[in-house]
Enzyme design. Structure first.
Site, mmCIF file in Angstrom:
data_model
loop_
_atom_site.group_PDB
_atom_site.id
_atom_site.type_symbol
_atom_site.label_atom_id
_atom_site.label_comp_id
_atom_site.label_asym_id
_atom_site.label_seq_id
_atom_site.Cartn_x
_atom_site.Cartn_y
_atom_site.Cartn_z
ATOM 1 N N HIS A 1 5.995 13.909 10.946
ATOM 2 C CA HIS A 1 5.098 12.884 10.415
ATOM 3 C C HIS A 1 3.636 13.203 10.703
ATOM 4 O O HIS A 1 2.754 12.817 9.939
ATOM 5 C CB HIS A 1 5.432 11.521 11.028
ATOM 6 N N GLU B 1 -2.318 -39.210 27.281
ATOM 7 C CA GLU B 1 -3.218 -38.212 26.697
ATOM 8 C C GLU B 1 -4.541 -38.813 26.229
ATOM 9 O O GLU B 1 -5.393 -38.099 25.684
ATOM 10 C CB GLU B 1 -2.518 -37.503 25.521
ATOM 11 N N ASP C 1 15.308 5.902 7.106
ATOM 12 C CA ASP C 1 14.065 6.133 6.372
ATOM 13 C C ASP C 1 14.284 6.048 4.869
ATOM 14 O O ASP C 1 13.385 5.632 4.131
ATOM 15 C CB ASP C 1 13.500 7.519 6.707
ATOM 16 N N GLN D 1 10.686 13.546 13.582
ATOM 17 C CA GLN D 1 9.603 12.623 13.908
ATOM 18 C C GLN D 1 8.288 13.367 13.999
ATOM 19 O O GLN D 1 7.241 12.892 13.529
ATOM 20 C CB GLN D 1 9.908 11.926 15.232
ATOM 21 N N GLN E 1 -11.161 0.483 1.281
ATOM 22 C CA GLN E 1 -11.668 -0.288 0.136
ATOM 23 C C GLN E 1 -10.520 -0.937 -0.643
ATOM 24 O O GLN E 1 -10.660 -2.050 -1.171
ATOM 25 C CB GLN E 1 -12.530 0.585 -0.772
ATOM 26 N N GLU F 1 9.474 2.458 18.142
ATOM 27 C CA GLU F 1 9.646 2.160 16.718
ATOM 28 C C GLU F 1 11.090 2.471 16.305
ATOM 29 O O GLU F 1 11.759 1.642 15.697
ATOM 30 C CB GLU F 1 8.669 3.010 15.913
ATOM 31 N N HIS F 2 11.542 3.678 16.609
ATOM 32 C CA HIS F 2 12.924 4.093 16.335
ATOM 33 C C HIS F 2 13.612 4.402 17.661
ATOM 34 O O HIS F 2 13.024 5.063 18.520
ATOM 35 C CB HIS F 2 12.974 5.362 15.480
ATOM 36 N N HIS G 1 -3.497 -42.860 17.768
ATOM 37 C CA HIS G 1 -2.136 -42.326 17.695
ATOM 38 C C HIS G 1 -1.118 -43.434 17.951
ATOM 39 O O HIS G 1 -0.182 -43.645 17.163
ATOM 40 C CB HIS G 1 -1.936 -41.193 18.720
ATOM 41 N N SER H 1 3.753 7.228 14.414
ATOM 42 C CA SER H 1 5.201 7.067 14.350
ATOM 43 C C SER H 1 5.866 7.658 15.594
ATOM 44 O O SER H 1 5.339 8.596 16.212
ATOM 45 C CB SER H 1 5.736 7.746 13.095
ATOM 46 N N TYR I 1 0.845 -1.198 0.000
ATOM 47 C CA TYR I 1 0.000 0.000 0.000
ATOM 48 C C TYR I 1 0.877 1.244 0.000
ATOM 49 O O TYR I 1 1.819 1.362 0.794
ATOM 50 C CB TYR I 1 -0.919 0.018 1.224
#
Length: 430
Positions: free
Chosen positions: A258, A412, A358, A255, A185, A324-325, A418, A233, A124
């Site tokens: 963003h 078991e 990045d 940062q 969608q 994240e970073h 088995h 982020s 995406y």
């Protein structure tokens, strides 16, 4: 209104709990809104994609998919050079992650692992102001190296045509098709498949809250694999007085750029250094006013400088935050790094800002957020590989191990079939 500077220790939960909680993103309201969209795409296919694209993007689609190789592009040679350099570095880093199938004899039997790639992937790519062509490199390259054969780019249409950079990148990366549908969608189309859009087994890439909600919901339904649940982020910086306060402030602001929900947390042991960084942030707001309101909201509302009594407490909090970073700018970078347990990607030393990862250094920038690095890793070749275990048992080993299987299956309550499935092989010949 300067950035909050808080004196903390491991016991001052009231001071920093909100930053740990703030790392989570509540997608419940977005999920409620996207559920009808997902159902419509599932039941009406292309028709729903066309209708929602007209409703949300103001564009009446005449074709839902495009062949990138059929489109002429005219990209500035300097931009090409930049992306090709990044492509080469990202490929080199991810080539080193390739896996080889293996086998080993254990207790007389041949056991092993065979690695197989997932069959298909959708990447995406947001459009408009949130255009991140670098994310196309990050999503496609490790998948190609893993051996994924069918990769499509999902991106919303633009009134003045798709960005040429996305088309050119699709061409040089070998993307099979471009699907000109965005939002929830677009994610639904990849999960369910439509008349024009082939179903994908996996989807990666950044998007807004509706894209994130669609990815998480459909993954929860077992309809598609995703990189990791997404949140705003974030960066955490561990720095001492040896660091350059201006550089640290710049890294926090990169940062904040963003979005206003992004966060930048500085951990230090030096109150004077904390004040210097705060002063540099205020200077930057005057000197670099682009996206000023967004950056200020991020810094003043979601960010902070936390002053801890010692470096060990800074490390402890970073591991709690699981950012994240993570940037480490101290006199003891390697020592600090050796104690880090949870982080999406780590940037060591004064010359390693997050922006290098990045774009150009080669590591992947699709990373777990919202404390996700406690259980998730950065996107990589492993993301697109499945482990198929196998075993080849010998007759001699089967006979030797049967008494153990007999006892365990009886314990078991599964001995009737088995246990028998092993026993008959000790009694009969092929």
């Amino acid at each position: 209104m300067p950035i909050p500077i808080l004196n903390c220790d491991r016991n001052s939960r009231n001071q920093f709990d909100r930053f740990l909680a703030g790392a989570q993103e509540d997608l419940s309201s977005a999920t409620e809104r996207i559920l009808p969209i997902l159902e419509a795409v599932k039941s009406r296919g292309d028709k729903a994609l066309i209708d929602y694209t007209e409703k949300f993007d103001g564009i009446k689609l005449t074709s839902i998919t495009l062949d990138p190789q059929s489109i002429q592009t005219n990209i500035d040679p300097k931009i090409k050079e930049s992306f090709l350099r990044a492509k080469a570095n990202i490929e080199a880093f991810h080539e080193a992650q390739k896996r080889e199938s293996w086998s080993k004899v254990i207790d007389g039997n041949r056991l092993g692992v065979k690695y197989t790639p997932i069959p298909s992937l959708s990447v995406y790519a947001p459009g408009g102001k949130a255009l991140y062509p670098s994310s196309v490199l990050m999503g496609v390259i490790p998948a190609k190296i893993a051996g994924v054969g069918n990769i499509q780019l999902i991106t919303p249409p633009q009134k003045d045509g798709l960005p040429e950079i996305l088309i050119w990148l699709s061409q040089i990366l070998g993307v099979s098709r471009i699907v000109t549908v965005g939002g929830a969608q677009g994610i639904a189309a990849t999960a369910y498949g439509t008349e024009s859009v082939p179903k994908s087994e996996f989807v990666v890439g950044p998007g807004n809250a509706y894209v994130a909600a669609a990815k998480s919901y459909l993954a929860g339904q077992g309809l598609i694999g995703i990189d990791s649940p997404a949140g705003p982020s974030e960066v955490c910086i561990i720095a001492d007085s040896s660091a350059n306060p201006k550089w640290v402030a710049c890294d926090m602001l990169s940062q904040a750029e963003h979005g206003e929900d992004s966060s930048a947390i500085l951990l230090t042991t030096d109150p004077s250094f904390a004040n210097l960084v705060s002063e540099e942030l205020e200077k930057a707001f005057v000197e670099r006013p682009k996206r000023l309101e967004m950056k200020q909201n991020s810094i003043y509302k979601n960010s902070a400088i936390l002053v801890f009594p010692n470096l060990e407490d800074c490390i402890w909090f970073s591991n709690e935050l699981a950012p994240e970073h993570l940037e480490i700018q101290t006199k003891e970078n390697d020592f600090v790094f050796s104690k880090i347990e949870h982080a999406g990607s780590v940037f060591l030393g004064p010359y390693s800002p997050v922006a290098m990862g990045d774009y150009i250094s080669g590591t992947n920038h699709i990373l777990p957020t919202a404390r996700g690095s406690r259980i998730y890793s950065s996107l990589g070749v492993d993301t697109f590989l499945k482990r198929v275990t196998f075993q080849e048992v010998t007759k001699e080993s089967l006979e030797t191990l049967y008494p153990f299987v007999k006892l365990m299956s009886e314990l078991e309550g599964l001995d009737e079939e088995h246990g028998t499935s092993v026993k008959v092989r000790t009694e009969d010949s092929i």
